[in-house]
Design an enzyme around this catalytic site. Structure first.
Site, PDB file in Angstrom:
ATOM      1  N   ALA A 218      50.558  35.859  26.705  1.00  0.00           N
ATOM      2  CA  ALA A 218      50.195  36.489  24.581  1.00  0.00           C
ATOM      3  C   ALA A 218      51.494  36.936  24.219  1.00  0.00           C
ATOM      4  O   ALA A 218      51.293  36.956  22.366  1.00  0.00           O
ATOM      5  CB  ALA A 218      49.103  36.596  25.512  1.00  0.00           C
ATOM      6  N   ALA A 219      52.043  37.707  25.360  1.00  0.00           N
ATOM      7  CA  ALA A 219      53.831  38.331  24.204  1.00  0.00           C
ATOM      8  C   ALA A 219      54.356  37.617  23.238  1.00  0.00           C
ATOM      9  O   ALA A 219      54.479  36.515  23.616  1.00  0.00           O
ATOM     10  CB  ALA A 219      54.062  39.291  25.088  1.00  0.00           C
TER      11      ALA A 219
ATOM     12  N   GLY B 194      51.871  37.581  20.683  1.00  0.00           N
ATOM     13  CA  GLY B 194      50.561  38.290  20.419  1.00  0.00           C
ATOM     14  C   GLY B 194      50.582  37.098  18.591  1.00  0.00           C
ATOM     15  O   GLY B 194      49.576  37.144  18.064  1.00  0.00           O
ATOM     16  N   GLY B 195      51.374  35.770  18.537  1.00  0.00           N
ATOM     17  CA  GLY B 195      50.903  35.147  17.722  1.00  0.00           C
ATOM     18  C   GLY B 195      49.697  34.281  17.558  1.00  0.00           C
ATOM     19  O   GLY B 195      49.112  33.957  17.261  1.00  0.00           O
ATOM     20  N   LYS B 196      49.880  33.809  18.960  1.00  0.00           N
ATOM     21  CA  LYS B 196      48.571  33.088  18.551  1.00  0.00           C
ATOM     22  C   LYS B 196      47.730  33.913  19.377  1.00  0.00           C
ATOM     23  O   LYS B 196      46.484  33.596  19.073  1.00  0.00           O
ATOM     24  CB  LYS B 196      48.393  31.905  20.625  1.00  0.00           C
ATOM     25  CG  LYS B 196      49.658  30.880  19.878  1.00  0.00           C
ATOM     26  CD  LYS B 196      49.787  30.052  21.184  1.00  0.00           C
ATOM     27  CE  LYS B 196      50.804  29.499  20.026  1.00  0.00           C
ATOM     28  NZ  LYS B 196      52.187  29.743  20.318  1.00  0.00           N
TER      29      LYS B 196
ATOM     30  N   GLU C 178      49.408  39.550  29.184  1.00  0.00           N
ATOM     31  CA  GLU C 178      50.802  39.356  29.289  1.00  0.00           C
ATOM     32  C   GLU C 178      51.389  39.694  30.947  1.00  0.00           C
ATOM     33  O   GLU C 178      50.807  40.738  31.372  1.00  0.00           O
ATOM     34  CB  GLU C 178      51.525  39.333  28.389  1.00  0.00           C
ATOM     35  CG  GLU C 178      52.962  40.031  28.717  1.00  0.00           C
ATOM     36  CD  GLU C 178      53.610  38.754  28.497  1.00  0.00           C
ATOM     37  OE1 GLU C 178      53.456  37.454  28.091  1.00  0.00           O
ATOM     38  OE2 GLU C 178      54.266  37.961  29.378  1.00  0.00           O
TER      39      GLU C 178
ATOM     40  N   ARG D 168      56.899  43.326  28.203  1.00  0.00           N
ATOM     41  CA  ARG D 168      56.459  42.755  26.393  1.00  0.00           C
ATOM     42  C   ARG D 168      54.489  42.716  26.664  1.00  0.00           C
ATOM     43  O   ARG D 168      53.853  42.598  25.466  1.00  0.00           O
ATOM     44  CB  ARG D 168      56.266  41.403  26.855  1.00  0.00           C
ATOM     45  CG  ARG D 168      57.862  40.931  26.863  1.00  0.00           C
ATOM     46  CD  ARG D 168      57.868  39.086  27.422  1.00  0.00           C
ATOM     47  NE  ARG D 168      57.564  38.088  26.452  1.00  0.00           N
ATOM     48  CZ  ARG D 168      58.327  38.462  25.626  1.00  0.00           C
ATOM     49  NH1 ARG D 168      59.226  37.872  25.290  1.00  0.00           N
ATOM     50  NH2 ARG D 168      56.980  36.882  25.254  1.00  0.00           N
TER      51      ARG D 168
ATOM     52  N   ASP E 106      50.649  28.641  26.655  1.00  0.00           N
ATOM     53  CA  ASP E 106      51.472  28.555  25.115  1.00  0.00           C
ATOM     54  C   ASP E 106      52.572  28.731  26.793  1.00  0.00           C
ATOM     55  O   ASP E 106      52.968  29.997  26.403  1.00  0.00           O
ATOM     56  CB  ASP E 106      51.306  29.364  23.983  1.00  0.00           C
ATOM     57  CG  ASP E 106      52.935  29.441  23.350  1.00  0.00           C
ATOM     58  OD1 ASP E 106      53.104  28.020  23.300  1.00  0.00           O
ATOM     59  OD2 ASP E 106      52.744  29.912  22.827  1.00  0.00           O
TER      60      ASP E 106
ATOM     61  N   CYS F  91      57.219  25.324  23.498  1.00  0.00           N
ATOM     62  CA  CYS F  91      58.187  24.892  22.407  1.00  0.00           C
ATOM     63  C   CYS F  91      59.423  24.610  23.054  1.00  0.00           C
ATOM     64  O   CYS F  91      60.329  24.419  22.613  1.00  0.00           O
ATOM     65  CB  CYS F  91      58.887  26.080  21.468  1.00  0.00           C
ATOM     66  SG  CYS F  91      59.427  27.516  22.410  1.00  0.00           S
TER      67      CYS F  91
HETATM   68  N1  SAM Z   1      52.062  32.972  22.648  1.00  0.00           N
HETATM   69  C1  SAM Z   1      53.275  33.611  22.661  1.00  0.00           C
HETATM   70  C2  SAM Z   1      52.888  33.569  20.684  1.00  0.00           C
HETATM   71  O1  SAM Z   1      52.076  32.705  20.250  1.00  0.00           O
HETATM   72  O2  SAM Z   1      53.303  35.164  20.144  1.00  0.00           O
HETATM   73  C3  SAM Z   1      54.060  33.057  22.912  1.00  0.00           C
HETATM   74  C4  SAM Z   1      54.360  33.155  24.297  1.00  0.00           C
HETATM   75  S1  SAM Z   1      56.025  32.430  25.463  1.00  0.00           S
HETATM   76  C5  SAM Z   1      56.087  30.783  24.891  1.00  0.00           C
HETATM   77  C6  SAM Z   1      55.790  32.577  27.125  1.00  0.00           C
HETATM   78  C7  SAM Z   1      55.016  33.733  27.549  1.00  0.00           C
HETATM   79  O3  SAM Z   1      54.637  33.397  29.279  1.00  0.00           O
HETATM   80  C8  SAM Z   1      55.787  34.964  27.681  1.00  0.00           C
HETATM   81  O4  SAM Z   1      55.527  35.827  26.640  1.00  0.00           O
HETATM   82  C9  SAM Z   1      56.820  34.921  28.903  1.00  0.00           C
HETATM   83  O5  SAM Z   1      56.400  36.854  29.166  1.00  0.00           O
HETATM   84  C10 SAM Z   1      55.378  35.159  29.408  1.00  0.00           C
HETATM   85  N2  SAM Z   1      55.434  34.241  30.783  1.00  0.00           N
HETATM   86  C11 SAM Z   1      56.801  34.484  31.988  1.00  0.00           C
HETATM   87  N3  SAM Z   1      56.560  33.867  33.085  1.00  0.00           N
HETATM   88  C12 SAM Z   1      55.589  33.572  33.234  1.00  0.00           C
HETATM   89  C13 SAM Z   1      54.894  33.443  33.927  1.00  0.00           C
HETATM   90  N4  SAM Z   1      54.784  33.122  35.424  1.00  0.00           N
HETATM   91  N5  SAM Z   1      53.224  33.578  34.289  1.00  0.00           N
HETATM   92  C14 SAM Z   1      52.585  33.520  32.738  1.00  0.00           C
HETATM   93  N6  SAM Z   1      53.411  34.021  31.976  1.00  0.00           N
HETATM   94  C15 SAM Z   1      54.961  33.478  32.463  1.00  0.00           C
END
Ligand code: SAM
Length: 453
Positions: free
Chosen positions: A106-107, A109-111, A129, A134, A173, A226
């Protein structure tokens, strides 16, 4: 733009004759877009709309958001437009009255802020998260958004296997190779390699496999990245259908939106849509992995709850106030027992709206209450600050309230609460959280109001 040669080749084979316009789009500026917090803003701005998101708007240029107090007040969230497509999955297929939704990655936090708006106070959002560093920005953004039905957690996807069959919707995400962010983020170009694409794809499968048991039978899985490549997108969706037995759900997408699909999810390309690269697929769990069963836990007794909270909250009777350590927080009544279950199974960072804490004879209101949609503003002495005073307050500097009574003051900018200060007469204590404070010097020439309510 200096793109890796292998990336170029792979995109050419993906896009064929569209490739030249794709590469050309990467040389143009990324569009700037925001999503409005409709619980805070009192009217829609007259700006170009993001077609797939009811509160999404494009800005014609990028202002200094730091210099806009409304940005800090959670009146809007700066979010890339393509990502707002999540709204279509939610609106077209989630048909549960009080949905339990998990935003797993979630970090910042957009979604999650978007999901909180879409839930509109119903059900519960677990905003998770895994990376500890984060979680802070996630918690800050969720606090500023102000929805009461949100629990922020800091867990690994595998921890959610304890909550078998719990959620109606899980949003993954996923962390990805970030090909869709090349225009905005040069670091993702430098980190790109075919090996990394493979590693990301394998990690994404592990994440989805870990979280899958927590989804209810008939529950929805939103998978998004993305990035453009098939390994992380279509091939992973194919794997979810073949190996996990999920059912792929179609979305009704008007042709005018220019979103590409070959049947295994929806692609946003910057030469086709006004936004960055994004991919989303919606799946439904058709098998029964068992449902979550637990005894409903007793939450804190109401006897120690300060009576003043009844005055501080709108519709106080709809909320349950509980204590966590020395802090009181409010959750919608129907969700409080679920939050207690989450508390026993997960690393909960914050639950609901933090109201405040008791110190001697005083009850100290928390900044989260100021940002919340629950606050009854009439219960406080309020002061509307000028732009300069608001930035000073957000910089955690001294603000004087010469015409106000002594005691707690709710400070606002343009009618939007920013936090509390305790007016002592000759000076006031600014309680804006230290870790959120603006570090940039106030510069009014950089302030352009996006719109005024
Ligand atoms: N959903 C967020 C938004 O809309 O603001 C953006 C999320 S970003 C694409 C992916 C997130 O997955 C990051 O915050 C990252 O820290 C987290 N992440 C990294 N490794 C991960 C793992 N093994 N399992 C779950 N989340 C992970």
């Amino acid at each position: 733009m200096d793109l890796p040669e292998l990336f170029r080749e792979r995109m050419k084979s993906l896009l064929g004759e569209e490739y030249a316009s794709f590469e050309n789009a990467l040389t143009t500026d990324a569009p700037v877009s925001i999503r409005l917090n409709e619980t805070k803003s009192r009217r829609m701005p007259s700006l170009e709309r993001v077609p797939w998101a009811s509160s999404g708007f494009y800005l014609s240029s990028r202002p200094s958001f730091t210099m806009d107090p409304c940005f800090h007040a959670g009146v809007y969230y700066v979010q890339e437009a393509s990502s707002m497509f999540l709204e279509q999955a939610f609106r077209q297929h989630l048909q549960v009255d009080q949905p339990l939704v998990l935003d797993l990655c979630a970090a910042p936090g957009g979604k999650s802020t978007h999901l909180a708006s879409l839930l509109s106070g119903k059900g519960l959002l677990v905003s998770n998260e895994v990376i500890r560093a984060r979680v802070k920005i996630l918690a800050e953004n969720m606090t500023k958004w102000g929805a009461p039905n949100v629990v922020v957690t800091n867990n690994d996807p595998s921890d959610f296997s304890r909550l078998r069959g719990f959620f109606d919707m899980v949003v993954v995400d996923a962390p990805c190779s970030g090909e869709g962010m090349f225009r905005k983020d040069a670091a993702s170009i430098a980190e790109w390699s075919v090996e990394n694409v493979k590693l990301c794809s394998e990690r994404q499968r592990r994440i989805v496999a870990d979280i899958y048991p927590s989804l209810k039978e008939g529950g929805l899985l939103v998978y998004s990245t993305c990035t453009y490549n098939r390994e992380e997108d279509e091939e992973n969706v194919r794997w979810m259908v073949d190996e996990l037995g999920t059912e792929l759900l179609p979305l009704d997408v008007p042709a005018a939106w220019n979103i590409a699909s070959e049947g295994l999810g929806y692609h946003f390309f910057p030469h086709r849509t006004k936004g960055e690269g994004f991919f989303l697929a919606l799946l439904r769990k058709s098998d029964d992995s068992g449902s979550f069963k637990t005894k409903v836990k007793q939450t804190a007794s109401s006897s120690k709850i300060p009576a003043v909270f009844n005055d501080w909250l709108n519709a106080a009777s709809d909320f349950q106030v509980s204590a966590r350590n020395d802090t009181f927080y409010a959750l919608p009544k129907g969700m409080a027992h679920l939050a207690a279950i989450l508390e026993s199974e997960l690393q909960v960072v914050q639950a609901g709206i933090v109201l405040g804490k008791v110190k001697g004879k005083d009850v100290l209101p928390d900044t989260a209450l100021a940002f919340s949609s629950l606050i009854c503003e009439e219960a406080f002495e309020t002061v509307d600050l000028s732009w300069k005073e608001a930035i000073d307050f957000l910089r955690r500097e001294q603000v004087l309230f010469q015409n106000s009574a002594k005691g707690w003051v709710l400070v606002r900018f343009d009618g939007h609460p920013l936090g509390f200060a305790k007016n002592l007469g000759s000076r006031a204590n600014n309680t804006y959280p230290q870790e959120w404070r603006i570090r940039m010097e106030a510069d009014e020439s950089r302030y352009e109001p996006i719109w005024r309510d």
